[in-house]
Design a protein around this motif. Structure first.
Motif, short mmCIF file in Angstrom:
data_model
loop_
_atom_site.label_atom_id
_atom_site.label_comp_id
_atom_site.label_asym_id
_atom_site.label_seq_id
_atom_site.Cartn_x
_atom_site.Cartn_y
_atom_site.Cartn_z
N GLU A 266 0.84 -1.21 0.00
CA GLU A 266 0.00 0.00 0.00
C GLU A 266 0.87 1.25 0.00
OE1 GLU A 266 -4.12 -1.01 2.36
OE2 GLU A 266 -2.29 -0.88 3.55
N LEU A 267 1.95 1.18 0.76
CA LEU A 267 2.87 2.33 0.86
C LEU A 267 3.49 2.63 -0.50
CD1 LEU A 267 4.28 4.33 2.79
CD2 LEU A 267 5.99 2.61 3.24
N MET A 268 3.93 1.57 -1.20
CA MET A 268 4.58 1.76 -2.51
C MET A 268 3.63 2.31 -3.56
SD MET A 268 7.05 -1.50 -3.03
CE MET A 268 7.34 -2.53 -1.63
N SER A 269 2.35 1.94 -3.47
CA SER A 269 1.43 2.35 -4.53
C SER A 269 0.76 3.70 -4.25
CB SER A 269 0.35 1.28 -4.73
OG SER A 269 -0.35 1.13 -3.50
N SER A 270 1.05 4.29 -3.08
CA SER A 270 0.41 5.57 -2.74
C SER A 270 1.12 6.73 -3.43
CB SER A 270 0.48 5.78 -1.22
OG SER A 270 0.16 7.10 -0.90
N SER A 271 0.34 7.71 -3.95
CA SER A 271 0.98 8.88 -4.57
C SER A 271 1.19 9.97 -3.54
CB SER A 271 0.14 9.40 -5.73
OG SER A 271 -1.11 9.83 -5.24
N ALA A 272 0.43 9.94 -2.44
CA ALA A 272 0.61 10.91 -1.35
C ALA A 272 0.46 10.15 -0.04
CB ALA A 272 -0.44 12.02 -1.47
N VAL A 273 1.60 9.71 0.53
CA VAL A 273 1.58 8.76 1.66
C VAL A 273 0.76 9.27 2.84
CG1 VAL A 273 3.05 7.19 2.97
CG2 VAL A 273 4.02 8.48 1.10
N ALA A 274 0.95 10.57 3.19
CA ALA A 274 0.28 11.08 4.39
C ALA A 274 -1.23 11.05 4.23
CB ALA A 274 0.77 12.49 4.69
N VAL A 275 -1.72 11.27 3.00
CA VAL A 275 -3.17 11.25 2.76
C VAL A 275 -3.70 9.82 2.92
CG1 VAL A 275 -5.00 11.70 1.08
CG2 VAL A 275 -3.08 13.26 1.26
N THR A 276 -2.98 8.84 2.34
CA THR A 276 -3.38 7.43 2.49
C THR A 276 -3.39 7.06 3.97
OG1 THR A 276 -2.18 7.06 0.42
CG2 THR A 276 -2.89 5.10 1.61
N TRP A 277 -2.35 7.49 4.69
CA TRP A 277 -2.25 7.24 6.13
C TRP A 277 -3.45 7.87 6.85
CZ3 TRP A 277 -2.18 9.89 10.69
CH2 TRP A 277 -1.67 9.23 11.82
N GLY A 278 -3.74 9.14 6.52
CA GLY A 278 -4.85 9.87 7.15
C GLY A 278 -6.19 9.20 6.90
N ASN A 279 -6.40 8.73 5.66
CA ASN A 279 -7.66 8.07 5.31
C ASN A 279 -7.86 6.79 6.13
OD1 ASN A 279 -8.29 10.04 3.49
ND2 ASN A 279 -7.45 8.95 1.73
N LYS A 280 -6.74 6.06 6.37
CA LYS A 280 -6.85 4.79 7.10
C LYS A 280 -7.05 5.01 8.60
CE LYS A 280 -5.27 1.03 5.62
NZ LYS A 280 -4.65 -0.14 5.07
N VAL A 281 -6.46 6.12 9.12
CA VAL A 281 -6.53 6.34 10.57
C VAL A 281 -7.73 7.21 10.94
CG1 VAL A 281 -5.30 7.33 12.56
CG2 VAL A 281 -4.04 6.02 10.86
N PHE A 282 -7.94 8.28 10.16
CA PHE A 282 -9.00 9.25 10.51
C PHE A 282 -10.28 9.08 9.69
CE2 PHE A 282 -5.17 12.10 11.48
CZ PHE A 282 -5.18 11.74 12.83
N GLY A 283 -10.27 8.17 8.72
CA GLY A 283 -11.46 7.99 7.87
C GLY A 283 -11.76 9.24 7.08
N SER A 284 -12.97 9.79 7.25
CA SER A 284 -13.38 10.94 6.42
C SER A 284 -12.59 12.21 6.77
CB SER A 284 -14.87 11.20 6.60
OG SER A 284 -15.14 11.45 7.97
N TRP A 285 -11.87 12.20 7.91
CA TRP A 285 -11.05 13.36 8.27
C TRP A 285 -9.63 13.26 7.71
CZ3 TRP A 285 -12.67 17.74 10.78
CH2 TRP A 285 -13.99 17.71 11.26
#
Length: 468
Positions: A266-285
């Protein structure tokens, strides 16, 4: 006007807090939000990627200790340029300034601006990559805005720096705390057999270091503004140690957090890591992380602007660039012509630029000149031990960093030669060819004199003076 012109100089307005913010605030930029996926993709395993991040921090720390000694022996602004000029002579110094002003600095600015823009537009394109043209337009707007702030007032740009520094450290702290919570809950899948599939080769290690070191770039920023630093002999080493230790610790922990929340794939395929991280941890936030990453890149861009304009200014003062670039605004006392020139070239680099290749060629050229600078320190230690040194490092340090720098320059070429590296090398060497007719023999001075007078009147600038 004669007397007044002589006295124009940049003021000593940067204290210890400003100095730490200038280094750490420039280092923590788009890099930590953009390059983790490339580091892990190149090196092949989560464990090895964490080792690369820690080693990059160690290398930046050792290199900056060497720079702290250089900065207290040669107490002039201008960073590598002034050190190479004083140790290796004008031709090599001109090669540096030529490639730095026309490529390295603008490439760094363009890369950071692209990182900023990618995070600004990411929330609006959650399902697909954003259009390249839009990203570049946002990047160009950021460059122009910060150029304006830096031309107006030194104090204002330092206030911007301190504000963004706090914002970045907070956003990284959020990522780290989120990661710790997930670790406690037992999300340790990425760390089982964490060194499996590691790519052990000269090229992957070199490229992984290029990408990691891009995130640490800025460790040498304070050396560009030594003349504006209060008590440099005390504050230079202190600020370096504080800032780089802080950044290395944050980076390693942030990468642990990324790997706790996401699988390596998932990390390798993300174009913006922090956004992918945020979506998984904070959901809609999740968009909050996008804002934090954008703020971070913006602050880094500001720090690079602040120091980058200074390098151009010092080179012009030494006669290696057109005179007008060494001038200071009569009322605001900022090196505005040098800043305007840097902005224009950055916007040109932005047009064809793509983030990954900008980072690789930037790192290749930068470490080539770091190697020459460190050779200069070794030369000063052996041949001129009597020079006053308020801060000293053992000679083994510059030798170790020099070996690492040579490895970084040669690794990608030896293992996997790419024609682009040849172009970059020829570009660096072409500086020497241009030096002989235009700088040494001063061809076509008449035209430049008229242009200088016109620009001097138009921009309201006058020659600057050293502040020692």
């Amino acid at each position: 006007m004669g007397d007044q012109t002589e006295k124009l100089q940049l003021k000593r307005e940067v204290g210890l807090m400003g100095a730490v913010s200038l280094i750490a605030g420039t280092m923590i930029g788009a890099g930590i939000f953009m390059t983790p996926q490339t580091v892990i993709y190149t090196i092949g395993s989560p464990g090895a990627s964490l080792v690369v991040w820690a080693c990059c921090g160690l290398l930046a720390t050792l290199a900056s200790f060497c720079y702290a000694e250089l900065g207290t022996v040669i107490r002039e602004s201008g960073g590598e340029y002034i050190y190479i000029l004083r140790t290796s002579g004008p031709v090599v110094a001109f090669m540096l300034i030529f490639s730095s002003v026309l490529f390295v600095r603008p490439a760094g600015l363009a890369g950071m601006a692209l990182g900023f823009a990618q995070y600004v537009v990411a929330p609006f394109y959650s399902d697909c990559p954003p259009p390249a043209l839009l990203v570049k337009c946002v990047a160009a707007a950021a460059i122009i805005l910060l150029a304006t702030v830096n031309c107006i007032n030194v104090r204002l740009s330092m206030s911007v720096q301190v504000f963004f520094m706090v914002a970045k450290v907070l956003s990284l702290a959020v990522i780290i705390i989120g990661g710790v919570v997930m670790l406690i809950r037992g999300h340790t899948e990425s760390f089982q057999d964490s060194f499996q599939n590691t790519n052990v080769g000269i090229n992957p290690i070199g490229i992984a270091f290029y990408q990691g070191l891009w995130s640490y770039d800025g460790w040498n920023n304070l050396n560009y503004v030594t003349e504006e630093l209060k008590r440099p002999e005390v504050n230079l080493p202190r600020a370096i140690i504080t800032a780089i230790s802080l950044v290395t610790g944050l980076y390693v922990l942030v990468n642990v957090s990324y790997l706790t929340v996401m699988t390596p794939k998932e990390l390798m395929s993300s174009s913006a890591v922090a956004v992918t991280w945020g979506n998984k941890v904070f959901g809609s936030w999740g968009w909050i992380m996008s804002v934090a990453a954008a703020l971070s890149a913006f602050g880094s861009l500001n720090g690079t602007f602040f120091s980058g304009g200074r390098m151009c200014y010092v080179a012009a003062r030494e006669g290696h660039m057109p005179d007008v670039l060494s001038m200071v605004h009569v009322h605001r006392l900022t090196p505005s012509p040098a800043l305007i020139f840097t902005t224009a070239v950055s916007l040109l680099v932005l047009i064809p630029g793509d983030f990954q290749s900008i980072v690789n060629f930037f790192s290749f050229t930068a470490w080539f000149f770091y190697a020459i600078t460190l050779s200069g320190l070794i030369y000063l230690k052996i041949r001129k031990p009597h020079l006053p040194r308020p801060y000293k490092v053992p000679i083994i340090l510059p030798i170790l960093v020099l070996i690492a720098a040579v490895f970084l320059v040669l690794a990608p070429i030896v293992d996997n030669p790419q024609i682009e590296f040849l172009y970059v090398s020829l570009f660096i060497l072409s500086g020497a060819v241009i030096y002989i007719p235009f700088i040494h023999y001063k061809l076509c001075p008449g035209l430049l004199t008229k242009l200088t007078v016109f620009l001097q009147m138009f921009l309201e600038v006058a020659p600057g003076e050293k502040n020692l």
